[in-house]
Design a protein around this motif. Sequence first.
Motif, PDB file in Angstrom:
ATOM      1  N   LEU A  31      47.115-110.069  17.578  1.00  0.00           N
ATOM      2  CA  LEU A  31      46.976-109.077  18.640  1.00  0.00           C
ATOM      3  C   LEU A  31      47.427-109.632  19.985  1.00  0.00           C
ATOM      4  N   ARG A  32      47.112-110.899  20.243  1.00  0.00           N
ATOM      5  CA  ARG A  32      47.530-111.511  21.507  1.00  0.00           C
ATOM      6  C   ARG A  32      49.050-111.566  21.604  1.00  0.00           C
ATOM      7  N   VAL A  33      49.712-111.930  20.524  1.00  0.00           N
ATOM      8  CA  VAL A  33      51.172-112.003  20.529  1.00  0.00           C
ATOM      9  C   VAL A  33      51.773-110.607  20.690  1.00  0.00           C
ATOM     10  N   ILE A  34      51.207-109.611  19.998  1.00  0.00           N
ATOM     11  CA  ILE A  34      51.705-108.243  20.107  1.00  0.00           C
ATOM     12  C   ILE A  34      51.544-107.728  21.528  1.00  0.00           C
ATOM     13  N   ALA A  35      50.379-107.965  22.122  1.00  0.00           N
ATOM     14  CA  ALA A  35      50.147-107.524  23.497  1.00  0.00           C
ATOM     15  C   ALA A  35      51.142-108.178  24.447  1.00  0.00           C
ATOM     16  N   ASP A  36      51.420-109.452  24.225  1.00  0.00           N
ATOM     17  CA  ASP A  36      52.373-110.165  25.079  1.00  0.00           C
ATOM     18  C   ASP A  36      53.792-109.635  24.880  1.00  0.00           C
ATOM     19  N   LEU A  48      51.007-116.399  10.389  1.00  0.00           N
ATOM     20  CA  LEU A  48      50.210-116.656  11.588  1.00  0.00           C
ATOM     21  C   LEU A  48      51.102-117.145  12.719  1.00  0.00           C
ATOM     22  N   VAL A  49      51.210-116.336  13.763  1.00  0.00           N
ATOM     23  CA  VAL A  49      51.876-116.741  15.001  1.00  0.00           C
ATOM     24  C   VAL A  49      50.779-116.958  16.033  1.00  0.00           C
ATOM     25  N   ASP A  50      50.651-118.177  16.508  1.00  0.00           N
ATOM     26  CA  ASP A  50      49.542-118.531  17.390  1.00  0.00           C
ATOM     27  C   ASP A  50      50.091-119.274  18.604  1.00  0.00           C
ATOM     28  N   ASP A 107      62.256-126.040  14.516  1.00  0.00           N
ATOM     29  CA  ASP A 107      62.332-125.081  15.611  1.00  0.00           C
ATOM     30  C   ASP A 107      62.031-123.685  15.085  1.00  0.00           C
ATOM     31  N   LYS A 108      61.132-122.991  15.761  1.00  0.00           N
ATOM     32  CA  LYS A 108      60.809-121.622  15.344  1.00  0.00           C
ATOM     33  C   LYS A 108      62.004-120.717  15.566  1.00  0.00           C
ATOM     34  N   PRO A 109      62.209-119.737  14.697  1.00  0.00           N
ATOM     35  CA  PRO A 109      63.365-118.836  14.827  1.00  0.00           C
ATOM     36  C   PRO A 109      63.164-117.841  15.969  1.00  0.00           C
ATOM     37  N   LYS A 110      64.236-117.176  16.350  1.00  0.00           N
ATOM     38  CA  LYS A 110      64.171-116.218  17.445  1.00  0.00           C
ATOM     39  C   LYS A 110      63.278-115.025  17.103  1.00  0.00           C
ATOM     40  N   TYR A 111      63.259-114.668  15.829  1.00  0.00           N
ATOM     41  CA  TYR A 111      62.470-113.504  15.413  1.00  0.00           C
ATOM     42  C   TYR A 111      61.028-113.865  15.078  1.00  0.00           C
ATOM     43  N   HIS A 112      60.568-115.034  15.477  1.00  0.00           N
ATOM     44  CA  HIS A 112      59.263-115.502  15.046  1.00  0.00           C
ATOM     45  C   HIS A 112      58.143-114.533  15.409  1.00  0.00           C
ATOM     46  N   LEU A 113      58.216-113.924  16.598  1.00  0.00           N
ATOM     47  CA  LEU A 113      57.120-113.037  17.003  1.00  0.00           C
ATOM     48  C   LEU A 113      57.034-111.790  16.123  1.00  0.00           C
ATOM     49  N   VAL A 114      58.140-111.450  15.421  1.00  0.00           N
ATOM     50  CA  VAL A 114      58.085-110.306  14.494  1.00  0.00           C
ATOM     51  C   VAL A 114      57.047-110.562  13.407  1.00  0.00           C
ATOM     52  N   ALA A 137      54.236-111.773  13.789  1.00  0.00           N
ATOM     53  CA  ALA A 137      52.906-111.400  14.283  1.00  0.00           C
ATOM     54  C   ALA A 137      52.586-109.952  13.908  1.00  0.00           C
ATOM     55  N   TYR A 138      53.578-109.068  13.968  1.00  0.00           N
ATOM     56  CA  TYR A 138      53.362-107.672  13.578  1.00  0.00           C
ATOM     57  C   TYR A 138      53.059-107.574  12.086  1.00  0.00           C
ATOM     58  N   PHE A 139      53.812-108.344  11.292  1.00  0.00           N
ATOM     59  CA  PHE A 139      53.553-108.360   9.858  1.00  0.00           C
ATOM     60  C   PHE A 139      52.179-108.970   9.572  1.00  0.00           C
ATOM     61  N   GLY A 140      51.842-110.050  10.295  1.00  0.00           N
ATOM     62  CA  GLY A 140      50.537-110.665  10.129  1.00  0.00           C
ATOM     63  C   GLY A 140      49.411-109.730  10.511  1.00  0.00           C
ATOM     64  N   PHE A 141      49.632-108.904  11.532  1.00  0.00           N
ATOM     65  CA  PHE A 141      48.636-107.905  11.938  1.00  0.00           C
ATOM     66  C   PHE A 141      48.361-106.923  10.798  1.00  0.00           C
TER      67      PHE A 141
END
Length: 562
Positions: free
Chosen positions: A84-89, A328-330, A394-401, A403-407
């Motif tokens: 949720l924190r990553v999605i909000a950001d 998990l994206v943290d 190195d984390k990929p550019k799409y890493h924050l995506v 977080a949505y799947f993890g949600f």
Amino acid sequence: MTLFEDAQCRDYHQFDYNSSWICSFMKTTEDCQIDDGFVNYLVFTYCSFGLNMTWFAVLLLSVWLIFLFMSLGVTADTFFCPSLRVIADSMRLSQNIAGVTFLAFGNGAPDVFSAIAAVGNAKGGDAGLAFGALFGAGVFISTIIVGTICFIRPFYSVQRPLLRDIIFFLLAGFWLFVVIWDGKIVLWETLGFLFLYLFYIIVVLTGRFVNQRIKIKRGIVVTKNDFSSETIIRRKESMPRAPINIQGDSENENEAEEEYENEELTRPLLSRTHIEELPEIGFSTKDALAMTFIPIEKSEWEESNLFFKLVMILKAPIIILLKLTIPLVDYDGPNHNWNKITTMINSILAPLFIVFATKIAKHKLFNEIPVWSIALIIGLLCAGLVWFYTDFYDKPKYHLVLAYFGFIVSVVWIYSIANEIVNILTAFGVILNISNTILGLTFLAWGNSMSDLIADVFSARKGFPNMAISACFGGPLFNILIGIGIPFTIKCIQLPDGFVIKHNFLQYFLALFLAISLCSSLIFLPLNNFFFSRRYAFYLIAIYAIFIIGCVLIESGVINPA
């Protein structure tokens, strides 16, 4: 054998039965069947164990219930909140809006999903498990947890935000009481809960905006807007631990109010411990696999006492399952918790888990292709993409995506666990012949509130009593408005004429004591210069003791207004 459509599951207590008869009764009575979940615990109890061994089945289910409550807390705190924190950001929400929406949802997820599961499994209008849990948690938190905080650390509280939250909490409790008293809830009433929370958000944001403008005019606005747990702890530990003087020290007052208002931003961090520490550089495939399948940190194990080591062992199986299925994206983890091997495993197992948990795995597309096979193919393709197009370090550019799947996967996990908890408590009600309301206000309310107790006491000990008090009033407020608003809105859409509620005196008693605890704070604190004292702590604890005694007397029939 046909189902006994008119029989109630509890009716078996009225008959002289043997083990085989009661097993058949539980298997064939419609009221004994589960709507959601995976295990019929009544069938498990009476068909797997004889009548003389019912106590042993209850003991096993009690241990399983404790494990499920721990699993619910781990899923929400360690996987759901970071997503949720990553999605909000990523949505570029301000910290104010994120705090009262996404992160408030993260903190209240166990209570909200338990209420959704309880309402979804309600039979014959008996939503007592949901009402008991929400009212019971509200009373428990506003008495026991508030009392514990001010006993551990007496302090001066802020004024306006505290009064705001108490008043809104009273409004939410009164609205729920009116609905229960009426005996029927219709769509506009359910939407009223959601709109009341929307109005609360508007009031909070407007108040913060006005407060910030006042600070700017006074020249005391905080320039650094960093609410990470580590930063706040360092800031507080470097300052003298003097009590807040509301009348005499405007700078301390503003700091306290800011601490109170930003509770939603810091509490998920303070209540959560990391389940893995990724090395900054140079880790191998073996290291990555070890971090996936070893759920206990060596340093944390060595520093813990015997009790916490036992807790770690109990939590280990669910942590492994969650790490295998939830990406998990943290932001608090090194490299935002990127782990190539774990992500590949998540890519394969997460789609499979979703289709099996939602019970659509065996459905067939075009009457030929089972859904689980499609999920497996998609998972393997995603894992292949991760293997060929990402780096170990190195984390990929799409890493924050992710977080949505993890949600999404976290929501499925939380709802699945909540359904099992509700089914076990419902089975306990039938076996022990006690009402769903009493089960809700005790086991379900206590189980969901334990994480609040630990987090709030931790916050108070760290020097954040205002932040802890904010959670005690803002958290249950969110749980009631959203925990009632969402599931009953769904029910009322399915039932245009409204949902008929089976209500009783015990539910009125719950509403009464929630009002007593909140009105006590609303009256006592202004008279005591907003000082939470130890005397007030004893008073609140006494209220809860009287409350529990009254509930037991009502349930046992000693107090019977009828």
